[in-house]
Design an enzyme around this catalytic site. Structure first.
Site, PDB file in Angstrom:
ATOM      1  N   GLU A 135       0.827  -1.222   0.000  1.00 32.92           N
ATOM      2  CA  GLU A 135       0.000   0.000   0.000  1.00 32.92           C
ATOM      3  C   GLU A 135       0.854   1.261   0.000  1.00 32.92           C
ATOM      4  O   GLU A 135       0.521   2.262  -0.629  1.00 32.92           O
ATOM      5  CB  GLU A 135      -0.941  -0.010   1.201  1.00 32.92           C
ATOM      6  CG  GLU A 135      -1.934   1.130   1.242  1.00 32.92           C
ATOM      7  CD  GLU A 135      -2.836   1.145   0.022  1.00 32.92           C
ATOM      8  OE1 GLU A 135      -2.553   1.939  -0.904  1.00 32.92           O
ATOM      9  OE2 GLU A 135      -3.812   0.379  -0.032  1.00 32.92           O
ATOM     10  N   LYS A 152       5.274   4.468 -10.030  1.00 32.05           N
ATOM     11  CA  LYS A 152       3.975   4.335  -9.373  1.00 32.05           C
ATOM     12  C   LYS A 152       2.885   4.012 -10.392  1.00 32.05           C
ATOM     13  O   LYS A 152       2.005   3.184 -10.153  1.00 32.05           O
ATOM     14  CB  LYS A 152       3.652   5.614  -8.602  1.00 32.05           C
ATOM     15  CG  LYS A 152       4.591   5.807  -7.399  1.00 32.05           C
ATOM     16  CD  LYS A 152       4.534   7.228  -6.868  1.00 32.05           C
ATOM     17  CE  LYS A 152       5.418   7.410  -5.640  1.00 32.05           C
ATOM     18  NZ  LYS A 152       5.539   8.827  -5.251  1.00 32.05           N
ATOM     19  N   GLU A 197      15.147  16.034  -3.124  1.00 28.55           N
ATOM     20  CA  GLU A 197      16.443  15.418  -2.814  1.00 28.55           C
ATOM     21  C   GLU A 197      17.559  16.272  -3.420  1.00 28.55           C
ATOM     22  O   GLU A 197      17.320  17.118  -4.280  1.00 28.55           O
ATOM     23  CB  GLU A 197      16.525  14.022  -3.451  1.00 28.55           C
ATOM     24  CG  GLU A 197      15.360  13.121  -3.158  1.00 28.55           C
ATOM     25  CD  GLU A 197      15.429  12.511  -1.762  1.00 28.55           C
ATOM     26  OE1 GLU A 197      16.544  12.275  -1.289  1.00 28.55           O
ATOM     27  OE2 GLU A 197      14.374  12.316  -1.151  1.00 28.55           O
TER      28      GLU A 197
END
Lengths: 434, 434
Positions: free
Chosen positions: B133, B209, B194
Site C-alpha cells: 500500500e 507508481k 532530494e
C-alpha cells in the site's frame, strides 16, 4: 483449500440497484472471473410480485420467487445479497440467512445503523461475513477505507457529504441562486428527490450513514437515536448569499470529532448544515455527489469524492463485496489471478488522441501566423483558441494555441514542420489538455 | 483457526518511514490490538550500521542487526517489512524471505514496478501475501481501492498526481508566480526535493507508481521500460501563465486510458505535464500533495486526495498492510473485534466547540446592534466579522455575523436571550463553520 465453482447468490430485491447488479455481472463477467478466479451467479431473486412486468432483464437461469425461504434456506446459495431496504423484513431475512450459514451483502443503511450491532455480533458468532460497502456514500469505498486502509490510524475527525439530494439542492441554491422550494422541485423533476423527501432533506439518511461510519472509525457504538440531526429546510437563499459574502458555501454534513484523550475517545457527532470555506475541497462538491474527509493521526487529511447514489455506482460497491467473499485466497496480491499476467496491448504514442496546448516562439513579423497555421492545417490539426501577444522590445514573441482533438503524431509532425521551415526561435512547447 | 500471539515483524530499513512505523506502533498500540485481535511486535531491525547514533527510538525489545539472514531466516518472524528502497538488496531479501515462508510488506515502488511481476508470481506460488500500500501515493489507499474496492469495475481511465515534489514546484509556479529554478530551490530548502531531484522532476518516480497502478487496475503487465516519461524541467513560467489565461493549471500526471474494446484493453499510458481545467478537483491539488482520479464503468469518476509522502502518512499505509496480515479472521465485519462494542462517550451538544455563523432579522432601528451585541457578550460569544445591510422598504433587516470559537450552548443561549428581549423578527439562523 479453494475450488472454482461459482459463488451462488440469492438476491433479495430487484429494483434500481438489483437491476444494476445483474447488468454489471453480465457486462463485467470476464473481469469478475479474472479478479476472483470463479464466476458469480445469481440463482434466485426474491421479489414482492414475480409476475410484474419488469424493464430489467432477469439474469439467465435465475428464478424469481416470492417466498424468502427459497433464498435463505437453499443449500446451494452461498451469499444472500439484501437490496430490499427497510428494517423489518430485511432483518428477518438476514437473521435467517446467517443461521443457515450464508454470508451477507447488504446496502441497507437504515437497518445497519439502527440494528447493525446485533447483526454484526450474530455474524461474528457464526463466522460469517456481513459486508455493506454500498450502504454509505455509493461508489466511494469509505467502508473498506475505514475498515482496512486506515486501520493503522487513530481517526480524529470525519466529515461527510453523504446525501446527494441535499447537496444538489444546496448547490443549486449556491451556484444557481435558487430558493429552497425551487431547488427542491428541480431535484424532484430530475428524479433526485423522492415523493416524500424528508429522509433526505431532514438529515435522517445522512444520520444513518454517519452512524455506520462512526462505528467503523472508532469501533464504538454511537446509538443512532442519540445523534443530533438537523436538516436543510430552514436554509434560506439569504443565508447562502451571506455565507458567500463571508467566503463560505453551505453544505449538509455528517460530522464526528474525537475530542477525548488518546485511547479514550469522546465523540462529538451530528448532522447539520454548516459553512465550508470556499477554497476547501468540501465546499466544491457539486450536484448530487458525495464526499468524505477523514483525518487520521498517521495519514493526515484524506479526501474522497464520487457518486453517492445511482444504479451502477451502488451496484459496483455491492459487487466488490461479492468479489471479496468469492476470493478465499488471501495471497491475491495484485487483485487478479497473477500467476501469469498478460502483456499490455500498448497504444503507440503517435496514436494518442487528445486536445493540446502548444506554445511557439516566433518572429514578430507579418506572415508568421499564416505560416504556423499552414503547418497545423497540413497535418490536420485544427486550432480552437489562440493567444498572440506582442511584447515590445522582445525579439521572439509567443504564439499560443489550443487545438481541437487530434493525435500526438499530428501535433509532433506539425511542430516539426514549423521548425524545419525556420519559423521557431526556440523548441516548441506542447502539452496535453485533460 | 486463530490465536492471539503477536504478529512478529522483521523490519528492514530504519529511516524516515521505518522510524514512523515504530512510532505509530507505539502510539496506536491499543488501537492495533482492538483492530486485529493481537499485538504487532517488531523483533529485529536490519540496518547498515547498528552502531550509528539515531534520533529515532528503537522499539522496546527490538534488536538492530546488520546481517539480512537474521531477518529472513528467523523462524519466529512472521512478516518481513521491507523499507530499504533500491532494487538489488531489497529484491534478494524479499526473495529469501518468501522462500522462508514469510509474508511481505514493502514500500519499494522502484522494485515493484521493475521486478514486481516475478515477486508476485513467487509469492502466489508459495501462498504468501505481498502487500505494498505504501509504495504508491503515501496515505491515499489507492492499492487497496483498486485491488478490492473497485474490483467490480472495468477501469476506463486513471489519472494521478503521484509525485509531491513536482506538484509542489508546479503549484508554486502557478500560485506564487515563481520560475522553475526558484521553485525547485524552494522545494530543496523545505526538504521536499532530494539533492539529486531527477527521480522526481523527470517523472521517473511517477512512472514507477503508474506502472504499479496499471497492473492493479487492468491485471496486465505494462513494462516500466515501455512507459512514455516526460518530466517538468521544460515547463516555463510563460506556459504556466498562458495555460492560466486559457483556464487551466499545469500538473505532472501519470495517466492511463483504456481505448480498446470491452474485454480487450488497449492501453494508452504515460507520464507528462498536462493542463487540467481550473474548476476540476485535479487542478486544485495544492503543494506536496497527491491525488488520483479513477473512472470505472460502474462507479463513474472517483477522486482521492491526500499526503503523498512523509514519515507518518507512509508508515500508516505500511501499518494497514501489517494489520491486514495480522487479521486472519475474515468475519471482521466492522474492522474491530465487534463481539461487544463499547458504548460511545458522547459529548453533549452544549459543549460543542466551534466558530459559528448567525443571521438574525431585526428592526432597522437605532440601538438594535448594541442590544444584539450585548446578548452575545453576556454569554461570552465574541464576534469576529459582521455584515449589516439596510434594504430599503424592508421591515426587518438581516444582521449577520461570524463568531470566534465558542460553544453551541453559548450561541443558543445568546440567541435565546435576544429572542426573549423581543429583538428578533424571525427565528435566528445559526450554523457551524467548518
Amino acid at each position: 483449500m479453494q475450488d472454482n465453482k461459482p459463488l451462488v447468490v440469492g438476491l433479495a430485491g430487484f429494483g434500481t440497484v438489483g437491476g444494476g447488479l445483474c447488468r454489471l455481472l453480465r457486462e463485467n463477467a470476464d473481469l469478475v472471473r479474472r479478479r476472483c478466479g470463479r464466476d458469480i451467479r445469481i440463482k434466485t431473486i426474491l421479489v414482492r410480485n414475480a409476475n410484474k412486468i419488469r424493464e430489467v432483464e432477469t439474469p439467465a437461469g435465475a428464478a424469481l420467487v416470492e417466498d424468502a425461504a427459497k433464498i435463505y434456506a437453499d443449500p446451494e446459495i452461498d451469499v444472500v445479497c439484501e437490496l430490499m431496504g427497510g428494517i423489518k423484513p430485511a432483518k428477518d431475512l438476514i437473521d435467517k440467512a446467517l443461521e443457515h450459514g450464508k454470508d451477507i451483502v447488504s446496502a441497507n443503511k437504515a437497518l445497519l445503523a439502527e440494528d447493525g450491532l446485533g447483526l454484526f455480533r450474530k455474524a461474528r458468532k457464526l463466522g460469517r461475513a456481513l459486508r455493506y460497502e454500498a450502504s454509505v456514500a455509493g461508489a466511494i469505498p469509505i467502508v473498506e477505507i475505514l475498515r482496512e486502509s486506515m486501520s493503522g490510524n487513530r481517526i480524529t475527525s470525519l466529515i461527510g457529504i453523504l446525501n446527494g439530494t441535499s447537496n444538489y439542492i444546496l448547490w443549486e441554491m449556491t451556484a444557481g441562486g435558487l430558493d429552497f422550494a425551487t431547488a427542491l422541485q428541480q431535484a424532484h423533476d430530475l428524479g433526485y428527490a423522492e415523493a416524500d423527501p424528508s429522509l433526505d432533506i431532514d438529515g435522517i439518511d445522512t444520520a444513518h450513514k454517519l452512524t455506520i461510519l462512526i462505528r467503523l472509525a472508532f469501533g464504538i457504538d454511537y446509538p443512532f437515536s442519540s445523534l443530533y440531526v438537523r436538516g436543510i429546510r430552514d436554509v434560506s437563499a439569504l443565508d447562502i448569499r451571506f455565507a458567500g459574502e463571508f467566503g463560505y458555501n453551505i453544505k449538509l454534513i455528517g460530522q464526528v470529532r474525537d475530542v477525548g484523550e488518546e485511547g479514550a475517545p469522546r465523540l462529538e457527532a451530528g448532522v447539520f448544515p454548516a459553512l465550508a470555506p470556499k477554497p476547501s475541497l468540501m465546499a466544491n462538491v457539486r450536484g448530487a455527489v458525495n464526499a468524505v474527509r477523514v483525518d487520521g493521526n498517521a495519514s493526515g487529511p484524506l479526501f474522497f469524492n464520487g457518486a453517492g447514489a445511482g444504479a451502477l455506482p451502488t451496484a459496483g460497491s455491492v459487487l466488490s463485496d461479492l468479489i471479496a467473499i468469492a476470493r478465499y485466497d488471501r495471497a491475491c496480491n495484485t487483485g487478479y489471478d497473477d500467476s501469469g499476467l498478460k502483456k499490455a496491448d500498448i497504444v503507440p504514442r503517435a496514436e494518442w488522441n487528445a486536445t493540446y496546448y502548444a506554445r511557439v516562439m516566433v518572429d514578430d513579423a507579418p506572415g508568421v501566423l499564416r505560416d504556423i497555421s499552414g503547418c497545423m492545417a497540413a497535418h490536420g490539426v485544427s486550432v480552437a483558441q489562440m493567444i498572440q501577444k506582442t511584447e515590445t522590445g522582445q525579439h521572439a514573441v509567443p504564439l499560443v494555441f489550443m487545438t481541437h482533438e487530434t493525435t500526438d503524431l499530428a501535433m509532433e509532425n506539425a511542430l516539426k514542420m514549423a521548425a524545419k521551415k525556420g519559423l521557431l526561435r526556440e523548441p516548441a512547447m506542447c502539452m496535453r489538455v485533460l
